[in-house]
Design a protein around this motif. Structure first.
Motif, mmCIF file in Angstrom:
data_model
loop_
_atom_site.group_PDB
_atom_site.id
_atom_site.type_symbol
_atom_site.label_atom_id
_atom_site.label_comp_id
_atom_site.label_asym_id
_atom_site.label_seq_id
_atom_site.Cartn_x
_atom_site.Cartn_y
_atom_site.Cartn_z
ATOM 1 N N ALA A 135 0.869 -1.304 -0.039
ATOM 2 C CA ALA A 135 0.543 -0.291 -0.050
ATOM 3 C C ALA A 135 0.837 1.396 0.066
ATOM 4 C CB ALA A 135 -0.798 0.112 1.391
ATOM 5 N N ALA A 136 2.040 0.645 0.263
ATOM 6 C CA ALA A 136 2.977 2.092 0.423
ATOM 7 C C ALA A 136 3.632 2.242 -0.903
ATOM 8 C CB ALA A 136 3.927 2.131 2.009
ATOM 9 N N VAL A 137 3.644 1.621 -2.040
ATOM 10 C CA VAL A 137 4.110 1.636 -3.227
ATOM 11 C C VAL A 137 3.116 2.306 -4.082
ATOM 12 C CG1 VAL A 137 5.307 0.798 -5.176
ATOM 13 C CG2 VAL A 137 5.297 -0.431 -3.047
ATOM 14 N N PRO A 138 3.850 3.613 -4.338
ATOM 15 C CA PRO A 138 2.470 4.313 -5.333
ATOM 16 C C PRO A 138 1.636 3.384 -6.380
ATOM 17 C CG PRO A 138 4.848 5.706 -5.457
ATOM 18 C CD PRO A 138 4.916 4.037 -4.641
ATOM 19 N N GLY A 139 3.143 2.721 -7.548
ATOM 20 C CA GLY A 139 1.964 1.598 -8.030
ATOM 21 C C GLY A 139 0.897 1.208 -8.077
ATOM 22 N N LEU A 140 1.026 0.188 -6.507
ATOM 23 C CA LEU A 140 0.774 -0.863 -6.531
ATOM 24 C C LEU A 140 -0.993 -0.427 -5.415
ATOM 25 C CD1 LEU A 140 3.290 -3.059 -5.752
ATOM 26 C CD2 LEU A 140 2.085 -3.291 -7.913
ATOM 27 N N ARG A 141 -0.680 0.986 -5.093
ATOM 28 C CA ARG A 141 -1.776 1.674 -3.847
ATOM 29 C C ARG A 141 -2.863 1.071 -4.162
ATOM 30 N NH1 ARG A 141 0.101 6.508 -3.106
ATOM 31 N NH2 ARG A 141 1.561 5.881 -1.852
ATOM 32 N N GLU A 142 -3.648 1.520 -5.547
ATOM 33 C CA GLU A 142 -5.379 0.808 -5.479
ATOM 34 C C GLU A 142 -5.155 -0.089 -5.583
ATOM 35 O OE1 GLU A 142 -2.486 2.636 -6.731
ATOM 36 O OE2 GLU A 142 -3.729 5.254 -6.291
ATOM 37 N N ALA A 143 -4.855 -1.488 -5.949
ATOM 38 C CA ALA A 143 -4.144 -2.838 -5.732
ATOM 39 C C ALA A 143 -4.484 -3.396 -4.883
ATOM 40 C CB ALA A 143 -4.143 -3.618 -7.181
ATOM 41 N N ALA A 144 -4.235 -2.692 -3.392
ATOM 42 C CA ALA A 144 -3.730 -3.388 -2.359
ATOM 43 C C ALA A 144 -4.771 -3.106 -1.936
ATOM 44 C CB ALA A 144 -2.300 -2.605 -1.990
ATOM 45 N N ARG A 145 -5.639 -1.976 -1.865
ATOM 46 C CA ARG A 145 -6.998 -2.164 -1.098
ATOM 47 C C ARG A 145 -8.171 -2.808 -1.296
ATOM 48 N NH1 ARG A 145 -6.638 4.116 -3.694
ATOM 49 N NH2 ARG A 145 -6.136 5.152 -1.597
ATOM 50 N N PHE A 146 -7.521 -3.825 -2.534
ATOM 51 C CA PHE A 146 -8.716 -4.689 -2.817
ATOM 52 C C PHE A 146 -8.327 -5.838 -2.024
ATOM 53 C CE2 PHE A 146 -9.831 -1.756 -6.123
ATOM 54 C CZ PHE A 146 -10.975 -2.106 -5.513
ATOM 55 N N LEU A 147 -6.808 -6.158 -1.432
ATOM 56 C CA LEU A 147 -6.404 -7.121 -0.449
ATOM 57 C C LEU A 147 -7.230 -7.587 0.557
ATOM 58 C CD1 LEU A 147 -2.966 -7.077 -1.066
ATOM 59 C CD2 LEU A 147 -4.126 -8.590 -2.275
ATOM 60 N N PRO A 148 -7.001 -9.033 0.590
ATOM 61 C CA PRO A 148 -8.408 -9.121 1.614
ATOM 62 C C PRO A 148 -8.667 -9.072 3.364
ATOM 63 C CG PRO A 148 -7.312 -10.717 1.250
ATOM 64 C CD PRO A 148 -7.027 -10.409 -0.180
ATOM 65 N N ASP A 149 -6.978 -9.120 3.840
ATOM 66 C CA ASP A 149 -7.050 -7.963 5.052
ATOM 67 C C ASP A 149 -6.938 -6.426 4.831
ATOM 68 O OD1 ASP A 149 -4.234 -8.215 3.678
ATOM 69 O OD2 ASP A 149 -3.581 -7.288 4.797
ATOM 70 N N ARG A 150 -6.611 -5.748 3.658
ATOM 71 C CA ARG A 150 -6.757 -4.076 3.984
ATOM 72 C C ARG A 150 -8.130 -4.067 3.598
ATOM 73 N NH1 ARG A 150 -2.584 -1.071 5.071
ATOM 74 N NH2 ARG A 150 -3.345 0.718 3.387
ATOM 75 N N ALA A 151 -8.972 -4.507 2.991
ATOM 76 C CA ALA A 151 -10.300 -4.202 3.291
ATOM 77 C C ALA A 151 -11.330 -4.600 4.002
ATOM 78 C CB ALA A 151 -11.297 -5.256 1.386
ATOM 79 N N GLY A 152 -10.405 -5.820 4.566
ATOM 80 C CA GLY A 152 -11.321 -6.796 6.141
ATOM 81 C C GLY A 152 -11.014 -5.294 7.264
ATOM 82 N N ARG A 153 -9.920 -4.656 7.514
ATOM 83 C CA ARG A 153 -9.926 -3.661 8.382
ATOM 84 C C ARG A 153 -9.613 -2.623 7.977
ATOM 85 N NH1 ARG A 153 -4.601 -4.658 11.892
ATOM 86 N NH2 ARG A 153 -5.793 -2.399 12.618
ATOM 87 N N TYR A 154 -10.511 -2.026 6.575
ATOM 88 C CA TYR A 154 -11.007 -0.824 6.428
ATOM 89 C C TYR A 154 -12.578 -0.353 7.118
ATOM 90 C CZ TYR A 154 -12.571 3.352 3.982
ATOM 91 O OH TYR A 154 -13.205 4.276 3.542
#
Length: 246
Positions: free
Chosen positions: A186-205
């Motif tokens: 999520a800290a990498v600019p090019g991957l930040r948008e895709a990382a938001r859809f990963l399971p633990d990131r989505a669940g923690r949101y």
């Protein structure tokens, strides 16, 4: 009923007699509630990241406790791959769907128990340090989401371990990913948008009250995304278990 209860009793017996398994739930609760208490006591009155969104401070310890939850999911089936006892288990329960279902039921029950105990411990820790502030809209939703986050994460890791068919590989890949991997992505600019859809990131949101700019879904949708990831992993695990040799 016996088709479900007999394999489930067998899985419970394994859990209750193997120290790494039964030690993981209290460790998860201790890490989540204990670290929350320590952080709230030390910084809860001064750190705006903890006070701006009450759920951020309340669930801070989950950053660490979730690793024990992930490890429990891995060990529930990974220890059978590591010890070479999966063939024996399948000889006792030849129907692989029944065997897998018992693992999933036990994992779900343990995850719910850990989630309830964790949230209760975090509430008590916060009340004892900085005081509870649960009047904000969405607080009940966030607390329910944190309870459900635990069984979803546990079952997700159990299923992915079944896909990998290796305890070592699962511990080496999934544990660091839960603790640091998706945060680093999520800290990498090019991957930040895709990382938001990963399971633990989505669940923690789903555990938060405040919105994060740029997140293209709501808090409840985040938990549903994690549930969809978990369901896909469960199906992939069943397919692997059915097709691969023990």
């Amino acid at each position: 009923m016996s088709a479900t209860t007999h394999p489930l009793r067998a899985e419970w017996a394994k859990f209750a007699t193997l120290r790494p398994l039964w030690a993981a739930p209290p460790l998860a609760v201790l890490l989540s509630a204990g670290i929350t208490a320590a952080v709230q006591a030390a910084y809860g009155r001064t750190d705006t990241s903890l006070t701006g969104d009450p759920m951020e401070g309340l669930s801070y310890g989950l950053n660490f406790g979730q690793v024990a939850v992930a490890c429990l999911g891995i060990l529930l089936i990974g220890q059978e791959y590591a010890a070479g006892t999966l063939a024996t288990s399948l000889a006792a329960v030849p129907d692989r769907l029944r065997f897998y279902r018992a693992k999933l039921l036990l994992g779900t029950g343990l995850g719910l128990a850990v989630g309830l105990a964790t949230v209760g411990g975090q509430l008590a820790a916060t009340a004892a340090t900085v005081g509870l502030r649960l009047s904000a809209p969405g607080s009940a939703r966030a607390l329910a989401a944190e309870v459900l986050y635990h069984p979803l994460l546990l079952v997700l890791c159990l299923a992915l371990t079944t896909v990998l068919r290796s305890q070592t590989a699962a511990l080496g890949l999934l544990s660091p990913a839960v603790f640091l991997g998706t945060t680093a992505l999520a800290a990498v600019p090019g991957l930040r948008e895709a990382a938001r859809f990963l399971p633990d990131r989505a669940g923690r949101y789903a555990l938060r009250l405040a919105d994060t700019p740029g997140t293209p879904y709501g808090h409840t949708t985040g938990l549903l995304l994690m549930a969809a990831w978990t369901a896909a992993a469960v199906l992939a695990g069943l397919r692997t278990l059915r097709r691969a040799d023990a």
